[in-house]
Write an enzyme that holds these catalytic residues in place. Structure first.
Site, PDB file in Angstrom:
ATOM      1  N   ASP A 116     -15.125  20.805  59.238  1.00  9.05           N
ATOM      2  CA  ASP A 116     -14.311  21.320  58.137  1.00  9.05           C
ATOM      3  C   ASP A 116     -14.755  22.703  57.678  1.00  9.05           C
ATOM      4  O   ASP A 116     -14.048  23.355  56.895  1.00  9.05           O
ATOM      5  CB  ASP A 116     -14.387  20.364  56.933  1.00  9.05           C
ATOM      6  CG  ASP A 116     -13.736  19.014  57.225  1.00  9.05           C
ATOM      7  OD1 ASP A 116     -12.724  19.006  57.945  1.00  9.05           O
ATOM      8  OD2 ASP A 116     -14.250  17.995  56.751  1.00  9.05           O
TER       9      ASP A 116
ATOM     10  N   ASP B   9      -9.291  16.666  53.845  1.00  7.37           N
ATOM     11  CA  ASP B   9      -9.728  15.996  55.069  1.00  7.37           C
ATOM     12  C   ASP B   9      -9.642  14.493  54.774  1.00  7.37           C
ATOM     13  O   ASP B   9      -9.533  14.076  53.611  1.00  7.37           O
ATOM     14  CB  ASP B   9     -11.159  16.417  55.394  1.00  7.37           C
ATOM     15  CG  ASP B   9     -11.757  15.611  56.527  1.00  7.37           C
ATOM     16  OD1 ASP B   9     -11.097  15.492  57.572  1.00  7.37           O
ATOM     17  OD2 ASP B   9     -12.865  15.069  56.344  1.00  7.37           O
TER      18      ASP B   9
ATOM     19  N   ASP C 144     -15.668  17.426  54.242  1.00  2.00           N
ATOM     20  CA  ASP C 144     -17.083  17.050  54.186  1.00  2.00           C
ATOM     21  C   ASP C 144     -17.830  17.275  55.489  1.00  2.00           C
ATOM     22  O   ASP C 144     -19.053  17.247  55.520  1.00  2.00           O
ATOM     23  CB  ASP C 144     -17.213  15.565  53.812  1.00  2.00           C
ATOM     24  CG  ASP C 144     -16.814  14.656  54.961  1.00  2.00           C
ATOM     25  OD1 ASP C 144     -17.569  13.723  55.263  1.00  2.00           O
ATOM     26  OD2 ASP C 144     -15.759  14.894  55.575  1.00  2.00           O
TER      27      ASP C 144
END
Length: 622
Positions: free
Chosen positions: A520, A328, A516
């Site tokens: 996600d 990410d 995080d």
């Protein structure tokens, strides 16, 4: 803590009784020399650790798994009792239980299912009824009803925005670092947070089909698809146990038949039965039982010392096979904190200070970044007005200022350089008295170790590295080029991230996803190995992940893979060493060259060396 104390209580009782019995035998205590007293003593020492394993062996046998490691441990320890080697019988089962307890402690650190997901869902919705607002649970709200959401509140259900343009924090769903402006009639999703005004939304989906519910379902489904790696010793025991039991029987029976065809061969049932029992005791895989769980536990401890939490030993095995890492962006490779990277103005040398004075009382993250960068000059500002989703207007002295998005300048028919529309970073455009005077460029800061982390992953022969993000594509592309990853994909909703990961998995990639945010969680759960940033990461991502990086450093992903690979090597070393020595001593025992005490010495020696080898992981500096 109380549960861990209970887990160690039974082995502790057995250990104390075992040591006391060995000491009394060595010191030749009179009353303890009676064989029945000694038997009762060691049976009492055996029961706390043995009963549970024997019960497991019986239950496994009833289910068809006769040759489990529970059966081998039971047969070997009972065999030791049968030949009068009571301390060995207790030690065999005690070491096994200690190894299992260490393994259970690692597994107990795993997530308690995904309760945080449920906590994330809004538990109330304010439904508009005429001139009043009624509180309902989201499950009771019907399609077509209108709900009201105040600034700072989370939207409970998906719907259509009825009030004017409004700004929403969408980080929970998209990972987008900047609040999103949604125009009247646009779609608002459950989980978004209203940031600047009271809004009304017409419900389009029931609670069970909302964005939050879909994320919850994806995580649950992905978690159910994630196969748990079975410990090697359990697989090994299914083959090893029936073989050694069969060989022990052959050790007793074969000489009898050989004596029938060879009159010169003297067969003694007692002698060969004793050798068969010795074979069972020798075959007991103490070194494996102790060193394998301890190797994993040491690996978990070494990782924990470096700020990495593995939620079970199976993930130490899993990271060895990783060949693809997907990150990410916001909060993972970047700090998730805006900073001013450029101030451009030919006519206003104090542009940053003027904008900071206008933004001084705003709670917007962009405003905070600008104020933090300024020198806090005493500039008189009046008539500050918020323009939701666009920026602010204000008077500085006798001049009228507009600061905010390029869209705001478009609405006021203020011209600005065309190239600004292609800039990937966040722009605060500034106009004075209807004339463009400059802009401030802000960007999310890349983490200090991000670039080195990518380089180190390449050194580990990670063949493919990507970025998946909810941020705009231009920004993701720039970061991907800066860090040197293979590809960067932006403008992605959580379900699209999951599909992309599933596509990579279909290409037979062993993939780790590092993220995080709440958004996600589904893709973390869908990955071969899910890794969460635990310092500032969301509870949902942390609960769902298999590995948690506690200090949010991307470089720790490299460390986690290194520890996993080192653990795997040491486990293999212990397996090969232990099995090799076992086979040698078994052969010596069958031919009467090794007696029981030599077998016990070899067993303890192998176990000790295997344990010392396992502990190398914990004390390694790299």
């Amino acid at each position: 803590m109380e549960e861990e104390e209970r887990n160690f209580l039974k082995p502790a009782i057995s250990l104390v009784l075992l040591i006391a019995g060995i000491v009394m035998t060595y010191m030749q205590v009179g009353w303890f020399s009676n064989k029945w007293v000694m038997l009762v003593w060691y049976v009492v020492a055996y029961l706390p650790v043995g009963i549970g394993v024997i019960k497991e062996a019986i239950e496994s046998a009833v289910k068809g798994d006769v040759f489990s490691e529970f059966m081998l441990m039971s047969v070997a320890s009972i065999g030791a009792f049968a030949i009068g080697e009571y301390p060995e019988a207790v030690a065999v089962m005690l070491f096994y239980c200690i190894g299992e307890t260490l393994q259970d402690m690692a597994v107990d650190k795993a997530r308690d299912n995904i309760k945080s997901l449920v906590a994330f869902r809004p538990d109330k919705a304010m439904v508009v009824k005429g001139n009043t607002v009624v509180e309902k649970t989201p499950d009771d709200v019907k399609i077509g009803e209108v709900i009201e959401v105040k600034p700072g509140e989370r939207v409970a259900l998906d719907g259509e925005l009825l009030s004017g343009d409004a700004s929403f924090n969408t980080a929970a769903l998209t990972g987008e670092s900047v609040p999103q402006m949604i125009e009247k009639g646009g779609e608002v999703l459950a989980g978004m947070i209203a940031t600047d005004r009271v809004v009304r939304i017409r419900v389009k989906r029931i609670a069970g089909e909302s964005a939050v519910a879909r994320i919850l379902n994806m995580v649950e489904e992905a978690s159910s698809r994630k196969a748990q790696a079975e410990l090697f010793i359990r697989k090994f025991a299914r083959v090893y146990t029936p073989i050694v039991i069969l060989l022990a029987v052959v050790t007793v029976v074969f000489p009898y038949f050989f004596a029938q065809v060879n009159a010169h061969f003297d067969y003694s049932f007692t002698k060969w039965f004793y050798r068969g029992l010795i074979f069972l005791v020798i075959s007991c895989p103490c070194a494996l039982v102790i060193s394998i769980p301890l190797s994993y536990f040491a690996g978990i401890g070494a990782a924990s010392k470096r700020g990495i939490l593995f939620k079970g030993s199976n993930y130490l095995d899993a990271v060895k096979y990783i060949d693809t890492v997907v990150f990410d962006k916001t909060g993972t490779l970047t700090k998730g904190v805006f900073s001013v990277v450029k101030v451009d103005s030919k006519d206003e040398p104090d542009l940053l200070e003027i904008v900071a004075a206008i933004e001084k009382n705003s709670n917007h993250p962009i405003a905070k970044a600008i104020v933090a960068q300024s020198k806090d000059k005493d500039i008189a500002v009046t008539d500050v007005k918020d323009r939701p989703g666009n920026g602010l207007s204000a008077k500085v002295g006798d001049d009228n200022w507009l600061i905010g998005t390029l869209r705001q300048l478009d609405r006021e028919y203020i011209t600005y350089p065309d190239e600004l529309t292609e800039v990937p970073e966040t722009i605060v455009a500034c106009a004075k008295n209807k004339k463009f005077v400059g802009y401030i460029l802000l960007a999310d800061t890349v983490k200090d170790d991000a670039k080195q982390a990518i380089k180190d992953l390449r050194k580990l022969d990670i063949k493919h590295i990507e970025i998946l993000s909810g941020d705009k594509q231009a920004l993701v592309t720039k970061l991907a080029n800066e860090l040197g990853v293979d590809a960067g994909y932006g403008d992605l909703m959580p379900e699209v991230k999951v599909k992309h990961v599933e596509m990579l998995k279909n290409e037979e990639r062993d993939l780790a996803f590092v993220g995080d945010g709440i958004n996600d969680a589904p893709v973390i759960a869908a990955s071969f190995v899910g890794i969460a940033m635990g310092g500032l990461g969301s509870d949902m991502a942390i609960e769902t992940a298999d590995i948690v990086i506690q200090n949010d450093q991307p470089s720790k992903v490299v460390t986690a893979i290194k520890i996993g690979r080192r653990t795997h090597r040491i486990v293999n070393q212990n397996i090969i060493f232990a099995i090799g020595v076992k086979i040698l001593v078994m052969a010596l025992g069958v031919f009467g060259i090794a007696n029981l005490w030599e077998a016990v010495f070899a067993d303890v020696g192998v176990a000790l060396l295997a344990v010392l080898n396992a502990m190398r992981i914990f004390f390694s500096k790299n």
